[in-house]
Design an enzyme around this catalytic site. Structure first.
Site, PDB file in Angstrom:
ATOM      1  N   HIS A 166      43.694  34.754  36.964  1.00 27.83           N
ATOM      2  CA  HIS A 166      43.073  33.612  37.649  1.00 27.83           C
ATOM      3  C   HIS A 166      41.562  33.649  37.423  1.00 27.83           C
ATOM      4  O   HIS A 166      40.963  34.714  37.272  1.00 27.83           O
ATOM      5  CB  HIS A 166      43.393  33.651  39.142  1.00 27.83           C
ATOM      6  CG  HIS A 166      43.052  32.394  39.864  1.00 27.83           C
ATOM      7  ND1 HIS A 166      41.770  32.120  40.291  1.00 27.83           N
ATOM      8  CD2 HIS A 166      43.811  31.322  40.223  1.00 27.83           C
ATOM      9  CE1 HIS A 166      41.755  30.937  40.885  1.00 27.83           C
ATOM     10  NE2 HIS A 166      42.979  30.427  40.859  1.00 27.83           N
ATOM     11  N   SER A 223      42.201  21.105  41.552  1.00 32.27           N
ATOM     12  CA  SER A 223      42.091  19.958  42.473  1.00 32.27           C
ATOM     13  C   SER A 223      43.341  19.089  42.461  1.00 32.27           C
ATOM     14  O   SER A 223      43.267  17.854  42.496  1.00 32.27           O
ATOM     15  CB  SER A 223      40.841  19.123  42.141  1.00 32.27           C
ATOM     16  OG  SER A 223      39.669  19.889  42.357  1.00 32.27           O
ATOM     17  N   GLU A 237      44.145  26.025  33.981  1.00 31.31           N
ATOM     18  CA  GLU A 237      43.234  25.705  35.083  1.00 31.31           C
ATOM     19  C   GLU A 237      41.812  25.565  34.548  1.00 31.31           C
ATOM     20  O   GLU A 237      41.102  26.566  34.411  1.00 31.31           O
ATOM     21  CB  GLU A 237      43.264  26.810  36.140  1.00 31.31           C
ATOM     22  CG  GLU A 237      44.571  26.938  36.895  1.00 31.31           C
ATOM     23  CD  GLU A 237      44.401  27.804  38.132  1.00 31.31           C
ATOM     24  OE1 GLU A 237      44.655  27.311  39.231  1.00 31.31           O
ATOM     25  OE2 GLU A 237      43.978  28.959  37.992  1.00 31.31           O
ATOM     26  N   GLY A 278      38.729  23.706  42.977  1.00 32.59           N
ATOM     27  CA  GLY A 278      38.034  23.644  44.258  1.00 32.59           C
ATOM     28  C   GLY A 278      36.810  22.760  44.282  1.00 32.59           C
ATOM     29  O   GLY A 278      36.024  22.802  45.228  1.00 32.59           O
ATOM     30  N   GLY A 299      45.753  25.171  44.852  1.00 33.76           N
ATOM     31  CA  GLY A 299      44.937  26.028  45.695  1.00 33.76           C
ATOM     32  C   GLY A 299      44.789  25.470  47.092  1.00 33.76           C
ATOM     33  O   GLY A 299      45.699  25.534  47.914  1.00 33.76           O
ATOM     34  N   GLY A 300      43.631  24.872  47.380  1.00 37.96           N
ATOM     35  CA  GLY A 300      43.322  24.400  48.730  1.00 37.96           C
ATOM     36  C   GLY A 300      44.346  23.454  49.323  1.00 37.96           C
ATOM     37  O   GLY A 300      44.626  23.505  50.524  1.00 37.96           O
ATOM     38  N   ASN A 360      48.886  28.684  45.801  1.00 38.70           N
ATOM     39  CA  ASN A 360      48.112  29.922  45.862  1.00 38.70           C
ATOM     40  C   ASN A 360      47.187  29.864  47.074  1.00 38.70           C
ATOM     41  O   ASN A 360      46.199  29.136  47.076  1.00 38.70           O
ATOM     42  CB  ASN A 360      47.305  30.089  44.569  1.00 38.70           C
ATOM     43  CG  ASN A 360      46.414  31.312  44.591  1.00 38.70           C
ATOM     44  OD1 ASN A 360      46.601  32.224  45.392  1.00 38.70           O
ATOM     45  ND2 ASN A 360      45.439  31.344  43.696  1.00 38.70           N
ATOM     46  N   TRP A 361      47.528  30.642  48.099  1.00 37.21           N
ATOM     47  CA  TRP A 361      46.747  30.602  49.335  1.00 37.21           C
ATOM     48  C   TRP A 361      45.412  31.325  49.227  1.00 37.21           C
ATOM     49  O   TRP A 361      44.569  31.203  50.117  1.00 37.21           O
ATOM     50  CB  TRP A 361      47.548  31.231  50.480  1.00 37.21           C
ATOM     51  CG  TRP A 361      48.724  30.424  50.923  1.00 37.21           C
ATOM     52  CD1 TRP A 361      49.115  29.191  50.460  1.00 37.21           C
ATOM     53  CD2 TRP A 361      49.663  30.784  51.931  1.00 37.21           C
ATOM     54  NE1 TRP A 361      50.240  28.775  51.115  1.00 37.21           N
ATOM     55  CE2 TRP A 361      50.605  29.739  52.025  1.00 37.21           C
ATOM     56  CE3 TRP A 361      49.826  31.895  52.759  1.00 37.21           C
ATOM     57  CZ2 TRP A 361      51.680  29.770  52.916  1.00 37.21           C
ATOM     58  CZ3 TRP A 361      50.888  31.931  53.641  1.00 37.21           C
ATOM     59  CH2 TRP A 361      51.802  30.876  53.727  1.00 37.21           C
ATOM     60  N   LYS A 362      45.243  32.129  48.207  1.00 35.47           N
ATOM     61  CA  LYS A 362      44.022  32.928  48.035  1.00 35.47           C
ATOM     62  C   LYS A 362      43.807  33.802  49.285  1.00 35.47           C
ATOM     63  O   LYS A 362      44.766  34.331  49.821  1.00 35.47           O
ATOM     64  CB  LYS A 362      42.836  32.028  47.702  1.00 35.47           C
ATOM     65  CG  LYS A 362      43.127  31.132  46.488  1.00 35.47           C
ATOM     66  CD  LYS A 362      41.937  30.338  46.034  1.00 35.47           C
ATOM     67  CE  LYS A 362      42.330  29.472  44.840  1.00 35.47           C
ATOM     68  NZ  LYS A 362      41.178  28.735  44.281  1.00 35.47           N
TER      69      LYS A 362
END
Length: 246
Positions: free
Chosen positions: A99, A207, A168, A174, A228-229, A9-11
């Site tokens: 989300h 994470s 999640e 994050g 995510g990141g 998920n690039w957000k």
């Protein structure tokens, strides 16, 4: 047999140009993943869905696209939303709903999330329904109650055979804090029990990194990850997609 789904998920990251360059690096690194073994999904910003849908066409059988949200109406006066019909035209496979960030920043309710998930399924999209507790809820011993409520209300009337659930824990998103693999596995097992369908795909998110993916994917009730990141670097994400169970 549950096929693992590794989703990035690039957000709100990556321009269209950056997204294409990312795929130029990623796709060759996925060449050894057989489609029958696992699926890899990228959820870019809406602006990048069209160029990426054209770019990845016929390039890799295990790679597909997801939207980061979907509305429950086909069209109308819903500024900043995207309809399932728009996603169908782009050959998008999945849609993330529920989300923690829309829940937190836009006060999305379980009822709204349920409507989004139903809309996705009604238009042949697979909803990735996110659930999870805050740190305070976990500290107060309310995690299971909160997640069960999200499952019961968010999945009411949903076809469980065409569904992905992502657990999640909000306190792990994050932050660099990761839910212990055994605890994440326990919660995912409870989610499977509450849903009542053994073959539902359940991901873990929070994470996830290249240095913990192998342990996470070795858990019996975890069928994939929502990253995510760590998905923003193609080499790093490829390592996650090419995980090896311990």
């Amino acid at each position: 047999m549950r096929k693992p789904v590794i989703a990035g998920n690039w957000k709100m990251n990556m321009t269209c140009t950056e997204a294409i360059e990312y795929m130029r690096v990623l796709i060759p690194l996925l060449k050894d993943i057989p489609k029958k073994d696992r699926e890899v999904v990228i959820a870019p910003p809406f602006t990048a869905l069209y160029p990426l849908s054209e770019f990845i066409r016929d390039k890799n059988d295990c790679l597909s696209l997801s939207s980061q949200n979907v509305h429950w109406e086909d069209s109308g006066a819903y500024t900043a939303e995207v309809s399932p019909l728009m996603l169908n035209e782009l050959s998008v496979k999945c849609a993330i709903v529920g989300h923690s960030e829309p829940r937190k920043y836009f006060s999305e309710s379980d009822e709204q999330i349920n409507k989004r998930a139903k809309s996705a399924q009604d238009h042949q999209l697979i909803p990735i329904v996110c659930v999870g507790e805050t740190f305070q809820q976990r500290e107060m011993g309310e995690a299971e109650r909160v997640i069960r409520r999200q499952i019961e209300q968010g999945l009411e009337g949903i076809e469980v055979k065409k569904l992905i659930v992502a657990y999640e824990p909000i306190w792990a998103i994050g932050t660099g804090k990761t839910c212990e693999a055994n605890e994440a596995n326990r919660i995912c097992g409870l989610i499977r029990k509450w849903i009542g369908y053994e073959d539902v795909i359940i991901q873990y998110g929070g994470s996830v990194k290249s240095n913990n993916i192998d342990e996470i994917m070795s858990m019996s009730d975890i069928d994939g990850v929502l990253v995510g990141g760590a998905s923003l670097d193609p080499t790093n994400f490829a390592r996650i997609a090419n995980y090896e169970k311990i």
